[in-house]
Design a protein around this motif. Structure first.
Motif, PDB file in Angstrom:
ATOM      1  N   GLY A  22       0.829  -1.197   0.000  1.00  0.00           N
ATOM      2  CA  GLY A  22       0.000   0.000   0.000  1.00  0.00           C
ATOM      3  C   GLY A  22       0.860   1.241   0.000  1.00  0.00           C
ATOM      4  O   GLY A  22       2.037   1.207  -0.376  1.00  0.00           O
ATOM      5  N   ASN A  23       0.279   2.347   0.443  1.00  0.00           N
ATOM      6  CA  ASN A  23       0.946   3.652   0.417  1.00  0.00           C
ATOM      7  C   ASN A  23       0.996   4.245   1.813  1.00  0.00           C
ATOM      8  O   ASN A  23      -0.035   4.359   2.468  1.00  0.00           O
ATOM      9  CB  ASN A  23       0.186   4.602  -0.508  1.00  0.00           C
ATOM     10  N   VAL A  24       2.178   4.635   2.221  1.00  0.00           N
ATOM     11  CA  VAL A  24       2.394   5.207   3.547  1.00  0.00           C
ATOM     12  C   VAL A  24       3.149   6.524   3.380  1.00  0.00           C
ATOM     13  O   VAL A  24       4.077   6.613   2.570  1.00  0.00           O
ATOM     14  CB  VAL A  24       3.217   4.251   4.437  1.00  0.00           C
ATOM     15  N   ILE A  25       2.753   7.524   4.145  1.00  0.00           N
ATOM     16  CA  ILE A  25       3.491   8.793   4.148  1.00  0.00           C
ATOM     17  C   ILE A  25       4.016   9.054   5.556  1.00  0.00           C
ATOM     18  O   ILE A  25       3.273   8.950   6.534  1.00  0.00           O
ATOM     19  CB  ILE A  25       2.612   9.960   3.668  1.00  0.00           C
ATOM     20  N   LEU A  26       5.300   9.361   5.626  1.00  0.00           N
ATOM     21  CA  LEU A  26       5.904   9.828   6.869  1.00  0.00           C
ATOM     22  C   LEU A  26       5.948  11.340   6.770  1.00  0.00           C
ATOM     23  O   LEU A  26       6.604  11.899   5.883  1.00  0.00           O
ATOM     24  CB  LEU A  26       7.324   9.281   7.033  1.00  0.00           C
ATOM     25  N   ASP A  27       5.226  12.003   7.647  1.00  0.00           N
ATOM     26  CA  ASP A  27       5.161  13.462   7.674  1.00  0.00           C
ATOM     27  C   ASP A  27       6.148  13.930   8.741  1.00  0.00           C
ATOM     28  O   ASP A  27       5.882  13.799   9.939  1.00  0.00           O
ATOM     29  CB  ASP A  27       3.731  13.900   7.992  1.00  0.00           C
ATOM     30  N   ILE A  28       7.296  14.424   8.294  1.00  0.00           N
ATOM     31  CA  ILE A  28       8.383  14.801   9.200  1.00  0.00           C
ATOM     32  C   ILE A  28       8.287  16.299   9.461  1.00  0.00           C
ATOM     33  O   ILE A  28       8.563  17.114   8.581  1.00  0.00           O
ATOM     34  CB  ILE A  28       9.749  14.411   8.604  1.00  0.00           C
ATOM     35  N   LYS A  29       7.896  16.630  10.684  1.00  0.00           N
ATOM     36  CA  LYS A  29       7.625  18.012  11.068  1.00  0.00           C
ATOM     37  C   LYS A  29       8.759  18.951  10.664  1.00  0.00           C
ATOM     38  O   LYS A  29       9.928  18.677  10.929  1.00  0.00           O
ATOM     39  CB  LYS A  29       7.397  18.077  12.580  1.00  0.00           C
ATOM     40  N   ASP A  30       8.385  20.048  10.021  1.00  0.00           N
ATOM     41  CA  ASP A  30       9.294  21.113   9.592  1.00  0.00           C
ATOM     42  C   ASP A  30      10.249  20.733   8.459  1.00  0.00           C
ATOM     43  O   ASP A  30      11.134  21.514   8.115  1.00  0.00           O
ATOM     44  CB  ASP A  30      10.127  21.659  10.771  1.00  0.00           C
ATOM     45  N   HIS A  31      10.102  19.520   7.895  1.00  0.00           N
ATOM     46  CA  HIS A  31      11.038  19.106   6.840  1.00  0.00           C
ATOM     47  C   HIS A  31      10.350  18.644   5.562  1.00  0.00           C
ATOM     48  O   HIS A  31      10.895  18.830   4.482  1.00  0.00           O
ATOM     49  CB  HIS A  31      11.966  18.005   7.350  1.00  0.00           C
ATOM     50  N   GLY A  32       9.210  18.001   5.663  1.00  0.00           N
ATOM     51  CA  GLY A  32       8.539  17.498   4.468  1.00  0.00           C
ATOM     52  C   GLY A  32       7.970  16.113   4.692  1.00  0.00           C
ATOM     53  O   GLY A  32       7.824  15.657   5.825  1.00  0.00           O
ATOM     54  N   ARG A  33       7.683  15.446   3.570  1.00  0.00           N
ATOM     55  CA  ARG A  33       7.028  14.145   3.663  1.00  0.00           C
ATOM     56  C   ARG A  33       7.722  13.129   2.753  1.00  0.00           C
ATOM     57  O   ARG A  33       8.185  13.475   1.667  1.00  0.00           O
ATOM     58  CB  ARG A  33       5.557  14.270   3.259  1.00  0.00           C
ATOM     59  N   VAL A  34       7.765  11.892   3.233  1.00  0.00           N
ATOM     60  CA  VAL A  34       8.345  10.785   2.477  1.00  0.00           C
ATOM     61  C   VAL A  34       7.228   9.799   2.158  1.00  0.00           C
ATOM     62  O   VAL A  34       6.458   9.421   3.045  1.00  0.00           O
ATOM     63  CB  VAL A  34       9.466  10.078   3.281  1.00  0.00           C
ATOM     64  N   ASP A  48      -0.242  12.350  -4.058  1.00  0.00           N
ATOM     65  CA  ASP A  48      -0.099  10.972  -3.593  1.00  0.00           C
ATOM     66  C   ASP A  48      -1.331  10.488  -2.845  1.00  0.00           C
ATOM     67  O   ASP A  48      -1.841  11.178  -1.964  1.00  0.00           O
ATOM     68  CB  ASP A  48       1.120  10.837  -2.667  1.00  0.00           C
ATOM     69  N   GLN A  49      -1.775   9.302  -3.217  1.00  0.00           N
ATOM     70  CA  GLN A  49      -2.829   8.617  -2.470  1.00  0.00           C
ATOM     71  C   GLN A  49      -2.149   7.870  -1.329  1.00  0.00           C
ATOM     72  O   GLN A  49      -1.046   7.360  -1.483  1.00  0.00           O
ATOM     73  CB  GLN A  49      -3.556   7.617  -3.381  1.00  0.00           C
ATOM     74  N   THR A  50      -2.817   7.787  -0.194  1.00  0.00           N
ATOM     75  CA  THR A  50      -2.224   7.076   0.931  1.00  0.00           C
ATOM     76  C   THR A  50      -3.290   6.452   1.805  1.00  0.00           C
ATOM     77  O   THR A  50      -4.406   6.949   1.885  1.00  0.00           O
ATOM     78  CB  THR A  50      -1.331   8.024   1.772  1.00  0.00           C
ATOM     79  N   ASP A  51      -2.941   5.339   2.435  1.00  0.00           N
ATOM     80  CA  ASP A  51      -3.862   4.731   3.384  1.00  0.00           C
ATOM     81  C   ASP A  51      -3.385   4.959   4.817  1.00  0.00           C
ATOM     82  O   ASP A  51      -4.091   4.632   5.752  1.00  0.00           O
ATOM     83  CB  ASP A  51      -4.058   3.225   3.154  1.00  0.00           C
ATOM     84  N   LEU A  52      -2.183   5.508   4.974  1.00  0.00           N
ATOM     85  CA  LEU A  52      -1.653   5.718   6.316  1.00  0.00           C
ATOM     86  C   LEU A  52      -0.682   6.892   6.306  1.00  0.00           C
ATOM     87  O   LEU A  52       0.194   6.973   5.454  1.00  0.00           O
ATOM     88  CB  LEU A  52      -0.916   4.447   6.780  1.00  0.00           C
ATOM     89  N   VAL A  53      -0.861   7.796   7.273  1.00  0.00           N
ATOM     90  CA  VAL A  53       0.081   8.894   7.475  1.00  0.00           C
ATOM     91  C   VAL A  53       0.591   8.793   8.912  1.00  0.00           C
ATOM     92  O   VAL A  53      -0.193   8.673   9.860  1.00  0.00           O
ATOM     93  CB  VAL A  53      -0.572  10.277   7.243  1.00  0.00           C
ATOM     94  N   MET A  54       1.908   8.820   9.050  1.00  0.00           N
ATOM     95  CA  MET A  54       2.548   8.814  10.369  1.00  0.00           C
ATOM     96  C   MET A  54       3.245  10.160  10.511  1.00  0.00           C
ATOM     97  O   MET A  54       4.067  10.522   9.674  1.00  0.00           O
ATOM     98  CB  MET A  54       3.532   7.647  10.474  1.00  0.00           C
ATOM     99  N   LYS A  55       2.901  10.901  11.580  1.00  0.00           N
ATOM    100  CA  LYS A  55       3.429  12.255  11.773  1.00  0.00           C
ATOM    101  C   LYS A  55       4.289  12.323  13.027  1.00  0.00           C
ATOM    102  O   LYS A  55       3.880  11.856  14.090  1.00  0.00           O
ATOM    103  CB  LYS A  55       2.283  13.255  11.926  1.00  0.00           C
ATOM    104  N   GLY A  56       5.461  12.943  12.877  1.00  0.00           N
ATOM    105  CA  GLY A  56       6.336  13.116  14.024  1.00  0.00           C
ATOM    106  C   GLY A  56       7.539  13.968  13.660  1.00  0.00           C
ATOM    107  O   GLY A  56       7.697  14.404  12.517  1.00  0.00           O
TER     108      GLY A  56
END
Length: 98
Positions: A22-34, A48-56
């Motif tokens: 599937g599709n996962v996004i890591l949302d890295i505070k103050d830097h961007g997203r992977v 980007d389509q995603t089924d999960l976003v992890m923020k930190g």
């Protein structure tokens, strides 16, 4: 591309290819997203389509990747935010820490 994002992409590309479904996004505070999927890791876009976003924070994700931070504890203490299925987040966390 910001240096921090490029560094995470380099470190996560093989892990994503070998285990992410599937599709996962890591949302890295103050830097961007992977964006992670079965093709690897890349910089995320707004399309980007995603089924999960992890923020930190950057430090949090680095500690999770190094094994110094338990992802479950990070969620329980509010350091890691999950937008999506929590069970899926656990599976992704296992892949990231492997």
């Amino acid at each position: 591309m910001p240096h921090v994002i490029a560094d995470f992409i380099a470190n996560l590309d093989d892990k994503a290819r070998s285990g992410i479904k599937g599709n996962v996004i890591l949302d890295i505070k103050d830097h961007g997203r992977v964006h992670l999927d079965e093709t690897g890791a890349r910089e995320a876009t707004d399309e980007d389509q995603t089924d999960l976003v992890m923020k930190g924070s950057e430090a949090l994700f680095r500690n999770i990747l190094s094994g110094d931070q338990n992802p479950v504890t990070a969620v329980m203490t509010g350091k890691l935010k999950i937008d999506g299925n929590p069970m899926r987040a656990l599976k992704v966390s296992e892949i990231l820490t492997a």
